[in-house]
Design an enzyme around this catalytic site. Structure first.
Site, short mmCIF file in Angstrom:
data_model
loop_
_atom_site.label_atom_id
_atom_site.label_comp_id
_atom_site.label_asym_id
_atom_site.label_seq_id
_atom_site.Cartn_x
_atom_site.Cartn_y
_atom_site.Cartn_z
N SER A 31 -32.45 -0.70 -4.07
CA SER A 31 -31.82 -0.86 -2.78
C SER A 31 -32.57 -1.62 -1.68
CB SER A 31 -31.12 0.71 -2.31
OG SER A 31 -30.34 0.52 -1.35
N ASP B 10 -20.17 -1.15 -6.62
CA ASP B 10 -21.03 -0.65 -5.55
C ASP B 10 -20.41 -0.76 -4.03
OD1 ASP B 10 -22.90 -0.16 -3.50
OD2 ASP B 10 -24.43 -1.11 -4.68
N HIS C 63 -23.81 2.70 -6.38
CA HIS C 63 -24.99 2.33 -5.90
C HIS C 63 -26.00 3.14 -6.56
CE1 HIS C 63 -27.29 0.38 -2.59
NE2 HIS C 63 -27.85 1.42 -2.64
#
Length: 439
Positions: free
Chosen positions: A214, A349, A380
């Site tokens: 991320s 996501d 995610h």
């Protein structure tokens, strides 16, 4: 005058009521099933990831020896096709049956008075190539080595013969005070660079595998592209579920599709709590650029963009939010990365808008060292696998990173000595055509 109801009509109405109620029940059940099927995305077929790459000797080798990139990814049947549930389960639990790897915490003093920390985990066996390889790992926003998804990945990597070094984002560790009036930001690479430098000094024979999750994906790609020397002794880089362009990503966070505005509020609330936990350090240290008025604006913030404007950009003296996002996004640096680079995202996501995925796709079409893998499901940082209901402890994400890295290590070992791992260029013979594989 009151109207008298014929007893025959009343009997007919009463006899029809059970059938009417049964019909209503069936309609309610049908509506509920329709909502469940739509929300859980149960009709969505499973498929292999979409793979975008250039047809080179390296990419052919990687796709052959990293078969997870071309095989069908199968999430848990009842809920795994929902990006929201994958994301929620990751956010709430991280992983299931989480191991507890044993490591040593290292403290690194920074020039501005900050104290960077990372956790070092030794390999629990020999690597399949017999080499010394260290994974340098950067977690997601406000995360650290104690998060369940990090612990699961570290444990899996250790068992495959990798030493692991995990950065603890500045200010993210509970019960650890700041020693300077600064926290981690979207793209500040100082702490990660300090960790990498320490690993290179402490283990002069080791090669590095750079992994970012991320926000950490943005940070590691930016780090590698900032200076060619940062890529020395680096075998490859893997980035998972990053957004590539902070300015564009924050704009999409105000949109309601995929409930992104709601996620924005939740993330902002978590970030707000983390910053306020360091309130005394941010205000009391003499060199602080944060004032009471900034914290008042922070308390009223309902989005990450408002927090970035009131607090985060000021840690590094950016004059505007636009400047902060442009300078801290990897999109301006990633094209300078020459080591093998795997970029992984998921189509469902809810945090990453589809328009942001044009960046890695275009990059993979133009650069021979880049592979872009886009799964149909995964949410995610979810990527849970399983049969019907219960997920497996290891996720597709954990396994594909290690499998890709293993393939890179074997490729590197089999190359002529004179071509190994300066990585100023991946291979002198990497000019070729682009290929897209879709399931």
């Amino acid at each position: 005058m009151p109207t008298l109801v014929d007893s025959g009509d009343l009997h007919a109405v009463c006899s029809e009521l059970p059938a009417m109620f049964d019909g209503m029940k069936l309609a309610a059940v049908a509506a509920a099933l329709y909502i469940i099927v739509r929300c859980l995305n149960l009709k969505s077929p499973t498929s292999p990831p979409e793979i975008v790459y250039q047809d080179t000797a390296l990419s052919r080798y990687l796709l052959k020896y990293c078969p997870m990139l071309t095989k069908e990814y199968i999430p848990p049947l009842l809920w795994g096709k929902s990006g929201h549930l994958q994301t929620a389960l990751y956010g709430k639990m991280g992983r299931v049956n989480t191991p507890t790897p044993c490591g040593v915490r290292k403290f690194l003093p920074m020039q501005d008075g900050a104290t960077a920390t990372f956790d070092l985990f030794e390999a629990r066996g020999d690597h399949s190539t017999g080499g010394d390889v260290t994974m340098v790992i950067c977690p997601g926003i406000g995360n650290h080595s104690e998060k369940n998804y990090i612990r699961t990945f570290v444990d899996h990597s250790q068992r495959q013969g990798y030493r692991c070094a995990v950065l603890n984002h500045l200010g993210a560790l509970p019960n650890m005070e700041l020693t300077s009036p600064r926290m981690f930001t979207y793209g500040c690479t100082w702490e990660f660079a300090a960790m990498v430098a320490y690993i290179k000094r402490a283990f002069p024979e080791t090669h590095l595998v750079v992994v970012g999750f991320s926000l950490g994906g943005n940070l590691v790609c930016k780090f590698l592209g900032e200076n060619p020397s940062n890529q020395e002794r680096v075998l490859c880089c893997v980035s998972v579920c990053q957004g590539y362009n902070a300015l564009r990503a924050q704009e999409t966070f105000f949109q309601w599709d995929q409930c992104r505005r709601l996620y924005n509020f939740v993330l902002a609330d978590n970030m707000k709590k983390l910053i306020l936990s360091h309130r005394s350090s941010l205000l009391d240290l003499s060199s602080s650029c944060i004032r009471d008025a900034d914290l008042i604006r922070l308390c009223a913030a309902t989005s990450l963009m408002q927090i970035d404007d009131s607090i985060m950009r000021k840690f590094h003296g950016y004059s505007s939010l636009k400047e902060y996002y442009e300078k801290e996004s990897c999109v301006h640096y990633i094209n300078k990365v020459t080591v093998p680079l795997l970029l992984v995202n998921s189509s469902d996501d809810p945090l990453i808008h589809q328009s942001l995925l044009d960046i890695p796709r275009t990059l993979a079409e133009k650069m021979p060292n880049v592979i872009f893998a886009l799964t149909q499901h995964g949410g995610h940082l979810g990527f849970f696998e399983g049969a019907v209901l219960f997920p497996q402890p290891l996720t597709w994400m954990d396994k594909v990173i290690v499998e890709y890295t293993d393939a890179i290590c074997r490729w590197e070992k089999n190359r002529p000595v004179c071509q190994r791992s300066s990585h100023q260029d991946v291979n002198p013979c990497l000019q070729s055509t682009r290929v897209t594989l879709s399931g």
